[in-house]
Design a protein around this motif. Structure first.
Motif, PDB file in Angstrom:
ATOM      1  N   VAL A 106      29.666  31.765  32.542  1.00 56.55           N
ATOM      2  CA  VAL A 106      28.611  32.638  31.827  1.00 56.55           C
ATOM      3  C   VAL A 106      28.998  33.859  31.521  1.00 56.55           C
ATOM      4  O   VAL A 106      28.767  34.484  30.550  1.00 56.55           O
ATOM      5  N   ILE A 107      29.950  34.718  32.494  1.00 58.06           N
ATOM      6  CA  ILE A 107      30.636  35.896  31.888  1.00 58.06           C
ATOM      7  C   ILE A 107      31.871  35.508  32.336  1.00 58.06           C
ATOM      8  O   ILE A 107      32.544  35.188  33.653  1.00 58.06           O
ATOM      9  N   LYS A 108      32.689  35.735  31.372  1.00 54.86           N
ATOM     10  CA  LYS A 108      34.231  35.462  31.577  1.00 54.86           C
ATOM     11  C   LYS A 108      35.011  37.045  31.780  1.00 54.86           C
ATOM     12  O   LYS A 108      34.260  38.105  31.602  1.00 54.86           O
ATOM     13  N   PRO A 109      35.915  37.136  32.676  1.00 54.47           N
ATOM     14  CA  PRO A 109      36.951  38.230  32.848  1.00 54.47           C
ATOM     15  C   PRO A 109      37.425  38.955  31.577  1.00 54.47           C
ATOM     16  O   PRO A 109      37.689  38.174  30.592  1.00 54.47           O
ATOM     17  N   ARG A 110      37.202  40.054  31.676  1.00 52.47           N
ATOM     18  CA  ARG A 110      37.686  40.732  30.464  1.00 52.47           C
ATOM     19  C   ARG A 110      38.935  41.550  30.708  1.00 52.47           C
ATOM     20  O   ARG A 110      39.154  41.909  31.837  1.00 52.47           O
ATOM     21  N   ARG A 170      39.746  45.282  38.860  1.00 55.59           N
ATOM     22  CA  ARG A 170      38.848  44.309  39.460  1.00 55.59           C
ATOM     23  C   ARG A 170      38.357  43.321  38.423  1.00 55.59           C
ATOM     24  O   ARG A 170      37.989  43.774  37.327  1.00 55.59           O
ATOM     25  N   LEU A 171      38.993  42.244  38.411  1.00 58.42           N
ATOM     26  CA  LEU A 171      38.570  41.301  37.283  1.00 58.42           C
ATOM     27  C   LEU A 171      37.461  40.232  37.807  1.00 58.42           C
ATOM     28  O   LEU A 171      37.762  39.748  39.140  1.00 58.42           O
ATOM     29  N   HIS A 172      36.298  39.976  37.285  1.00 58.29           N
ATOM     30  CA  HIS A 172      35.458  39.153  37.815  1.00 58.29           C
ATOM     31  C   HIS A 172      34.609  38.350  36.732  1.00 58.29           C
ATOM     32  O   HIS A 172      34.697  38.832  35.388  1.00 58.29           O
ATOM     33  N   CYS A 173      34.089  37.139  37.034  1.00 59.25           N
ATOM     34  CA  CYS A 173      33.606  36.175  36.273  1.00 59.25           C
ATOM     35  C   CYS A 173      32.358  35.779  36.853  1.00 59.25           C
ATOM     36  O   CYS A 173      32.381  35.725  38.168  1.00 59.25           O
ATOM     37  N   VAL A 202      29.607  34.472  41.693  1.00 60.83           N
ATOM     38  CA  VAL A 202      30.340  35.502  41.166  1.00 60.83           C
ATOM     39  C   VAL A 202      31.770  35.430  41.703  1.00 60.83           C
ATOM     40  O   VAL A 202      31.691  35.413  43.054  1.00 60.83           O
ATOM     41  N   HIS A 203      32.952  35.519  40.861  1.00 58.78           N
ATOM     42  CA  HIS A 203      34.093  35.173  41.420  1.00 58.78           C
ATOM     43  C   HIS A 203      34.822  36.628  41.119  1.00 58.78           C
ATOM     44  O   HIS A 203      34.877  36.767  39.858  1.00 58.78           O
ATOM     45  N   SER A 204      35.773  37.291  42.009  1.00 57.61           N
ATOM     46  CA  SER A 204      36.477  38.434  41.795  1.00 57.61           C
ATOM     47  C   SER A 204      37.940  38.252  42.185  1.00 57.61           C
ATOM     48  O   SER A 204      38.021  37.804  43.216  1.00 57.61           O
ATOM     49  N   LEU A 205      38.740  39.033  41.401  1.00 56.53           N
ATOM     50  CA  LEU A 205      40.046  39.272  41.776  1.00 56.53           C
ATOM     51  C   LEU A 205      40.481  40.887  41.689  1.00 56.53           C
ATOM     52  O   LEU A 205      40.424  41.385  40.688  1.00 56.53           O
ATOM     53  N   GLU A 206      40.568  41.465  42.961  1.00 52.31           N
ATOM     54  CA  GLU A 206      40.937  42.923  42.778  1.00 52.31           C
ATOM     55  C   GLU A 206      42.552  43.102  43.138  1.00 52.31           C
ATOM     56  O   GLU A 206      42.992  42.568  44.201  1.00 52.31           O
TER      57      GLU A 206
END
Length: 1601
Positions: A204-208, A219-222, A258-262
């Motif tokens: 729905v929302i891709k990491p930018r 922080r990358l999130h999608c 919602v998934h994220s990488l910090e």
């Protein structure tokens, strides 16, 4: 699971191709079509709008159809939709072979939902790839399309509809109707089909992507949708991120969708491509984002917002780029990692400016890969070569580009072979490539290694591995020598990697680096794959156009043999011009030359690509070849045949190169050039080998072929002589070696010097200017012979022509240029010259105005030089200014700063001006770079600073040595310096106070090889100064030595000692006493030759050997001695030893007069007496004592020279002691042990040894102080054996106690409370019980808390044990005391049965029985009698009495058999209950005396007789329960008679007419084994009882008669 694919298929270009041939595809397609027809589904399906593709059964080859919906960014698909070739909505008859199809897309209920666009038949093979793996994956993912509104928008449908070549666009109304039908079908299916909820993951929302500053977090999130919930994995550069392996670095979170990488505190290594992969049962999706980490110039506040990003405007800016801190020629080995880096300085320094940074190898641009990793940190460019291979060898170039231009730097990298697994095995091949790849074969090529292991290479093996696996398969059974091989047997559509191994008779090499993966597909398909824009699903879906009318293809064009070896022949051609619109295939035919018999090579499977490799041809025969095209319409005409081709290697091994010439280059490299091999075809390059002259051991200079005819061989040893050979390489093999080159000595070649720099004006007058400049950094391997200066006039910014200022060269780095014009501007340039010629001129100087200087202060010093560089110091030299100013120069100031520091960082070295033209600068920081400048002063002030020196690194170079001072045997003082980095042109230059020495009358200079010596001819005060030595043509090798007046004085003394030597002594003349009191005079020389001699002198009189004097001289050890038997008064005086060894002399004297002589004489006489004493039995160690850990005192002595007849007598105070110990002469130690020592053991102890040879006596005084000392030792042992002070409780209070291993009555202890001695009272007492020392505190209170200690007095420091009685310890002790106190009171006052009752009473019927027992207790207990556990009461027959609260009587008159039974008495008060019991046995006849019994008299009274056993111990009970009485925690010794054998023995024997009560204190002890009781009168029937005793009788049974 459906839709899940191996990871290695997800990123390959050939993915979505089936791994089958076209025939297999057709069979599978027909099978699936028939299966679906039988199951009720249409056979023809196609893809529309992202729907899955199905096989077509429409009369021509199967195809895949594509709708424009594939361009949608959505990936949702709908299950069950099919594309039909029918004209109506109802099912109709199948199309004939040539019927036209309308290509309508219909759903499961046959509702029209869209159109499909066909592709050309020529893409049949490409499309057919979907009938296998992709078909199943598409079917598995089709369910996810059901729940999406992919076609709900009319506008979206309109974009997806494209007309084909033969199908026109439907009317707009039909499209609206179709959209409505689709929407209704979707809504209905959602309500009816539960599986519609399941769909593949969708972002729905891709990491930018992010660009962040160093040390900041990102922080990358999608946001994801999908059911079942997708499994999410994050990757960095396609490597899975593991937060556990990098704690604190990465943080991965998943909350709902919602998934994220910090990433915490980013650094440069975090610059990478990141992607997130989501997978569930319905499919997989990935999204990508990049993170770029940049460095912020200057300090950055991390709490502040990040600086604005963006490009820096370059308008109007001219950049100057300098590449410094460069990498040099580098050497690595296969498998290692190497980093190359350079510092890039760009001026002006603009923050966030990003220049273009590129790396090249052999002029080929490198791209980031797993083998090459580039990094730019803002001021430094780094290239990391991971896992080196020989392919990485080459010339590496860094290119930094700005708008103003670019700068480059290059250096060569050499990669050596890794150690072979088998000794003698060749090196690994290199540069493995795939030259040609199609569906039928792949041609693999490689380059031969330079190292063959000492044996010729037999051939090569090629291995292949399918991408995504680790399974390597050997492609050829026998080794091939040709460095090229077509590999067949590949599966169409799959990707492969290749590697090559070399083999010789010793073994196999390491495998080469793996080739780049290549797919087994046609070039046309590969081109189409690269050009096709795939949807986000990663699927490439194409359709086939309806075939045109059948057209048989024409002839292939331009057929030729492109490659021919003895193993294979490769043909290539071009497709025909006439081929219709279908895909075509080819048949290859061959014919032996001279015949007309054509034979088809590929009879079963046509060739799909216009290239073909033929194997199994007869070597030496000639063949012609032709090719036919074919399609579904038929087989075309053959192409024109090729020329006859003979099977064999067309490519020959190249000839050897010629005219190999080696020339000097640097001190570690040589330039090798050669003539290229003649008539060589397809030449790959050349290998160069080298060998040290005379060694005959050859090694490779390069491990990767070089294409040119010139190569620089690096890594050679300076001063060695080498020869070189060259070999040529092509695919056919490696040529033989060329002729050896002429030997060449490795040393730097002589070249013209580099240009000088740093031109400045030192003085200016009306018509002349004095210029100064700096020496070139490179002098060309030869001394600079002079400089030439040119000048030109500058008028209004325009430069004129250059003019020579001097025709003859000048040796100084300063020159006055004359004949100038006043107030004119000039520029200057300088050239340096050496024996090789004049170098290129320097850059033009700044523009200077020629006008006379009138300033009062001096001009700048010039010609600054840095020498003697060490890690913490260096020496700076300069020349005084040419322009003196108004007054003469009277001093200099030196400034220093770090090389990269600002102008404000300049600081002075010397606060006071120095008049020297040099200075030693100390306290430098190792590893730091510094620059310097000098200012001159006169009376008018301080002038301008000199030019700044070049940056100097503070470090001590390897091999640096200092000047050493030496004084030789002749006393000559010399300075010595050695340099290991000299070249042939190097010279030693000696200076005094940094001015070259020219006075040869005082110093003689001598040079031998790499060593130089400066000897002082007549050293004196004139020679005081700083001496330095520098070596030309080196990297600044130099050193100095400060010869001070004090140092010169020491050297002159040493010189005198060497001229007039003395014999060194290890020890001066000394005297010592030997056995029998003999006197030994001795000394030791450090070194003396065999020619040395000694004179012995006493009071100036020479002594000689005789009866009185014995003399020894050991020349090996240098020991000289003289021995006298005794000393007499005449021997008082001075003894001297005089030594001489050649011209070296020495002497040493010893004065023995006065008290010194008398003491020595007395000691000599004593030693004589001792020797006499030791001739008989004697004491080696006199009598002494020791205390054992058991506190026993042992008197002992050690004796010697004893025999069997020797007698040892012990005496105390003159009285002989009889010792139980036997004398042990073997050990030689006599001992007397005194256990439990006391005052009575004090006295004087003697021991006398005597036999027929004499006697010896030893005395030990153990009285007064001696006894006290001994007891102190005993007390020390006792104190050390004491345990830690502990706390316990009693019924009286708290007790502190410690145990010792032994207690002595003389031991003095002191109890302390709070560091004060305790005054004892009735409440606080101390005592000793056995080995226990205790302190009792009665009725403790809070006032008794504190620190307690017991101190043992041993006459020394004593020993103290402490314990803290406070807090919880005190509370616990008080609580226990109260409990014990209460228990003791209860124990004393509880009811007791003290005795009088036997265990068993046997009585004759008719007798009377009278038993009485004692009762105690406070209050008076209640008494109850029981028979057989039932209470009984007193009557006429059974009389029960309780008198005086103490006596309980049990009387039975006229016992009968009914009275038999078990009787017990129960006494009870408030403190407890106790019971006693006995058993009554009534007999008819006489009592059986075979058992131990209690007897009764004629009146029935029980008597205590000799055979009576003690009654059982009474068991107390409380509240009706039998309990054991509480034992006191502090054991007490019972009074006599209180307890015997653990039971109370209180008996009352009542005789006829009287009652006898035995008090507890008078209770006799238990009967002895003979039946008698000590101190107790014998019973009248004792004898009878004794006789009646039987061993078999029960000890618990009592018999009464």
């Amino acid at each position: 699971m459906p839709g899940s694919l191996p990871f290695y298929q997800k990123h390959q270009r050939h993915y979505d191709h089936d791994y089958r041939s076209s025939e297999t595809q057709a069979l599978v397609s027909k099978y699936r079509a028939s299966s679906r027809s039988s199951s009720g589904y249409p056979a023809h399906t196609c893809t529309s709008g992202g729907y899955p593709a199905h096989t077509c059964n429409s009369g021509y080859a199967p195809h895949i159809c594509t709708g424009h919906g594939l361009t949608s960014a959505r990936t949702s698909t709908s299950r069950g939709l099919t594309a039909s070739s029918y004209t109506g909505l109802e099912q109709s008859s199948q199309l004939t072979k040539r019927a036209k199809a309308t290509h309508l897309a219909v759903d499961r209920e046959h509702h029209i939902i869209g159109y499909v666009v066909p592709i050309f038949r020529g893409s049949l093979e490409f499309a057919g790839g979907y009938s296998g793996v992709e078909d199943s994956r598409l079917k598995a993912t089709s369910a996810s399309m059901w729940g999406q509104d992919h076609f709900t928008s009319g506008l979206e449908m309109e974009r997806s509809e494209v007309s084909s070549r033969k199908v026109t666009i439907r009317e707009s109304a039909e499209r609206i109707s179709l959209s409505k039908t689709i929407y209704e079908n979707e809504e209905h299916s959602k309500r009816m089909n539960k599986d519609s909820l399941m769909h593949a993951p969708e972002f729905v929302i891709k990491p930018r992507s992010h660009t962040v500053w160093e040390n900041q977090s990102v922080r990358l999130h999608c946001t994801l949708s999908g059911w079942p919930n997708p499994h999410v994995v994050w990757y960095k550069n396609n490597v899975t991120i593991d937060p556990i392996a990098h704690p604190g670095k990465y943080k991965i979170e998943s909350s709902y969708s919602v998934h994220s990488l910090e990433i915490d505190r980013c650094d440069f290594d975090d610059t990478a491509q990141y992607h997130v992969s989501a997978m569930n049962a319905k499919g997989e999706q990935s999204a990508y984002a990049s993170v770029v980490v940049k460095r912020f110039k200057g300090e950055m506040d991390t709490s502040a917002p990040s600086p604005r990003l963006g490009q820096v405007s370059e308008y109007g800016i001219t950049f100057k780029t300098h590449i410094v801190d460069t990498f040099g020629v580098s050497f690595g080995r296969e498998g290692e990692t190497m980093s190359l880096g350079c510092t890039v300085i760009i001026h002006p320094n603009l923050e966030r400016y990003q220049p273009g940074v590129e790396w090249y190898r052999d002029d080929v641009l490198l791209a980031p890969s797993k083998w090459h990793q580039m990094h730019w940190s803002g001021d430094r460019a780094t290239l990391t070569l991971t896992h080196l291979n020989k392919e990485d060898e080459g010339l590496y170039t860094l290119r930094v580009t700005t708008k103003s231009g670019y700068e480059t730097y290059s250096a060569y990298v050499f990669v050596r072979d890794a150690d072979a697994e088998v000794e003698g095995a060749p090196g690994a091949p290199l540069d493995v490539r795939c030259l040609d790849a199609n569906k039928d074969y792949v041609i693999v090529s490689w380059k031969q290694p330079a190292v063959d292991g000492g044996n010729s290479i037999l051939g090569y093996f090629v291995d292949r591995c399918e991408v995504g696996t680790n399974h390597w398969i050997q492609c050829n059974d026998t080794p091939v020598k040709f460095a090229r091989l077509p590999v067949t047997g590949l599966v169409e559509g799959r990707s492969y990697a290749f590697r090559v191994r070399a083999v010789n008779k010793s073994g196999m090499s390491h495998p080469s680096r793996t080739s780049e993966p290549v797919a087994a597909v046609d070039a046309a398909d590969r081109t189409r794959m690269r050009g096709t824009s795939a949807p986000v699903t990663g699927q490439i879906i194409v359709t086939e156009e309806e075939p045109a009318e059948g057209v048989v293809p024409g002839k292939p064009l331009e057929l030729e043999v492109t490659e021919a070896t003895k193993n294979y022949v490769v043909l290539s051609w071009k497709p025909p011009g006439e081929r219709g619109h279908e895909g075509i295939m080819y048949y290859v035919e061959k014919c032996v030359s001279g015949t007309d018999s054509w034979q088809r090579v590929n009879t079963e499977i046509p060739v799909k690509s216009p290239r073909f490799a033929l194997f199994d041809l007869a070597e030496g025969k000639s063949y012609s070849f032709r090719v036919r095209c074919c399609n579904s319409a038929g087989v075309g005409e053959p192409s024109p045949p090729t020329e006859a081709t003979t099977v064999g290697d067309k490519l020959d091994v190249p000839a050897a190169p010629e005219r190999v010439v080696a020339t000097r280059n640097t001190d570690t490299s040589v330039v090798v050039s050669w003539e290229k091999s003649r008539h060589a075809k397809d030449l790959v390059g050349y290998y160069i080998e080298t060998s040290v002259v005379g060694s005959d051991t050859w090694g490779p200079c390069n491990n990767k072929p070089v294409p040119g005819s010139r190569f620089v061989c690096h890594g050679l040893v300076t001063g060695e002589t080498y020869v070189f050979k060259v070999r040529a390489v092509n695919a056919a093999g490696i040529s033989v070696s060329s002729q050896e080159s002429e030997p060449v000595l490795v040393k730097a070649a002589i070249a013209s010097p580099a240009p000088p720099f740093g031109i400045s004006v030192l003085e200016c007058v009306r018509d002349s200017m004095v210029l100064g400049w700096k020496q070139p950094a490179f002098v060309g391997g030869s001394d600079i012979t002079g400089y030439f200066v040119d000048y030109r006039e500058v008028i209004d910014g325009l430069e004129g022509q250059w003019h020579e200022a001097n025709i003859q060269s000048v040796s100084d780095r300063a020159y006055r240029v004359c004949d100038l014009k006043e107030n004119k501007k000039y520029q200057f340039q300088v050239r340096a010259a050496n024996m090789a010629g004049v170098g290129i001129p320097s850059l033009p100087s700044n523009t200077f105005l020629c006008e006379e200087w009138t300033i009062a202060v001096p001009g700048p010093p010039h010609d600054l030089q840095v020498t003697e560089v060490r890690s913490s110091s260096l020496v700076l030299l300069w020349k005084p200014p040419v322009y003196q100013g108004r007054d003469a120069v009277n001093g200099f100031y030196v400034d220093i700063k770090e090389a990269g520091a600002s102008e404000e960082a300049w600081r002075g070295i010397n606060k006071k001006a120095t008049d020297s033209k040099f200075i030693k600068i100390e306290n430098l920081q190792e590893g730091e770079k510094y620059v310097f400048r000098v200012r001159a002063q006169n009376n008018a002030g301080v002038g301008n600073a000199s030019e700044v020196t070049e940056p100097t690194l503070a470090e001590t170079k390897a091999g640096t040595k200092e000047i050493m001072v030496d004084v030789d045997d002749d006393g000559v003082i010399s300075l010595n310096f050695e340099c290991s980095a000299m070249s042939a042109e190097s010279k030693f230059v000696w200076s005094k106070n940094y001015e070259e020495i020219s006075d040869t009358e005082r110093i003689a200079v001598e040079t031998k090889g790499s060593k130089a010596k400066a000897s002082f001819l007549a050293p004196g005060e004139e020679d005081i100064g700083i001496y330095s030595c520098s070596v030309t043509h080196t990297d600044g090798a130099s050193a100095s030595y400060d010869l001070t007046a004090e140092e010169l004085k020491k050297l002159l003394e040493t010189s005198h000692d060497h001229k007039f030597p003395i014999i060194p002594l290890k020890s001066e003349l000394a005297v010592e006493l030997q056995e029998k009191g003999r006197v030994r005079f001795w000394l030791q020389a450090e070194k003396i030759s065999a020619n040395g001699k000694v004179d012995y002198v006493f009071n100036d009189n020479s002594l000689s050997a005789g009866e009185k004097y014995k003399m020894n001289f050991d020349k090996n050890t240098g020991v000289i001695e003289m021995i006298m038997e005794s000393l007499t008064p005449k021997d008082e005086g001075t003894f001297t030893f005089q030594l001489q060894d050649g011209k070296a002399t020495n002497q040493s004297s010893l004065v023995l007069i006065g008290d010194v002589f008398k003491a020595l004489q007395k000691e000599s006489e004593f030693q004589m007496k001792e020797w006499v004493r030791k001739q008989g039995p004697h004491f080696v160690e006199y009598l002494g004592f020791e205390v054992t850990p058991e506190c026993c005192v042992i008197l002992k002595c050690k004796v010697g020279n004893i025999k069997k007849d020797t007698v040892a007598l012990w005496q105390k105070d003159g009285q002989e002691i009889k010792s139980d110990q036997q004398l042990s002469f073997t050990e030689g130690v006599l001992k007397l042990e005194i256990a439990q020592i006391s005052k009575k053991d004090a006295g004087v102890y003697n021991i006398v040894l005597k036999d027929d040879r004499g006697k010896d006596t030893s005395t030990l005084n153990l009285t007064d102080q001696g006894f006290r000392d001994m007891m102190n030792e005993v007390f020390s042992v006792i104190a050390n054996s004491s345990t830690a002070l502990k706390i316990t409780s009693t019924d009286e209070g708290i007790r502190l106690y410690t145990f010792v291993s032994y207690y002595n009555d003389l031991l003095q202890v002191t109890w302390h409370y709070k560091d004060s001695a305790i005054s004892f009272s009735d409440r606080i007492k101390s005592g000793v019980v056995g080995e226990q020392l205790w302190l009792q505190i009665k009725e403790p209170t809070e006032k008794d808390t504190g620190k307690y200690a017991i101190e043992f007095n041993d006459g020394k420091g004593g020993l103290r044990r402490t314990v803290e009685l406070s807090g919880q310890a005190f509370d616990d002790a008080v609580a226990e005391f109260k409990r014990l106190k209460a228990a003791a009171i209860a124990e004393r006052n509880r009811a007791r049965v003290k005795g009088g009752l036997p265990d068993v009473v046997t009585i004759q019927e008719g007798k009377d029985l009278n038993l009485t027992c004692n009762i105690s207790g406070d209050p008076v207990p209640e008494v109850t009698w029981l028979k057989n556990e039932r209470e009984i009461v007193s009557d006429d027959h059974l009389l029960l009495k309780f008198e005086s609260g103490k006596f309980a009587s049990f009387i039975i008159t006229k016992v009968n058999s009914d009275d038999s039974g078990k009787y017990s008495i129960l006494v009870k008060n408030k403190f407890g209950t106790e019971s006693g019991e006995f058993t009554l046995q009534v007999t008819q006849g006489p009592v059986d005396l075979g058992v131990t019994s209690y007897l009764t008299d004629q009146d029935g009274n029980v008597m205590v007789g000799p055979n009576t056993t003690p009654p059982k111990k009474r068991t107390p009970a409380t509240a009706g329960t039998k309990q054991k009485p509480s034992a006191s925690p502090v054991p007490k010794t019972p009074p006599p008679g209180k307890q015997v054998d653990g039971r109370e023995n209180v008996e009352q024997v009542k005789e006829t007419g009287r009652t006898v009560t035995e008090d507890t204190a008078e209770t006799p002890p238990a009967p002895t084994a003979t039946g008698t009781t000590p101190e107790t009168p014998q019973h009248p029937d004792a004898e009878l009882c004794d006789e009646a005793a039987s061993p078999s009788g029960s000890p618990e049974e009592t018999t009464a008669q």
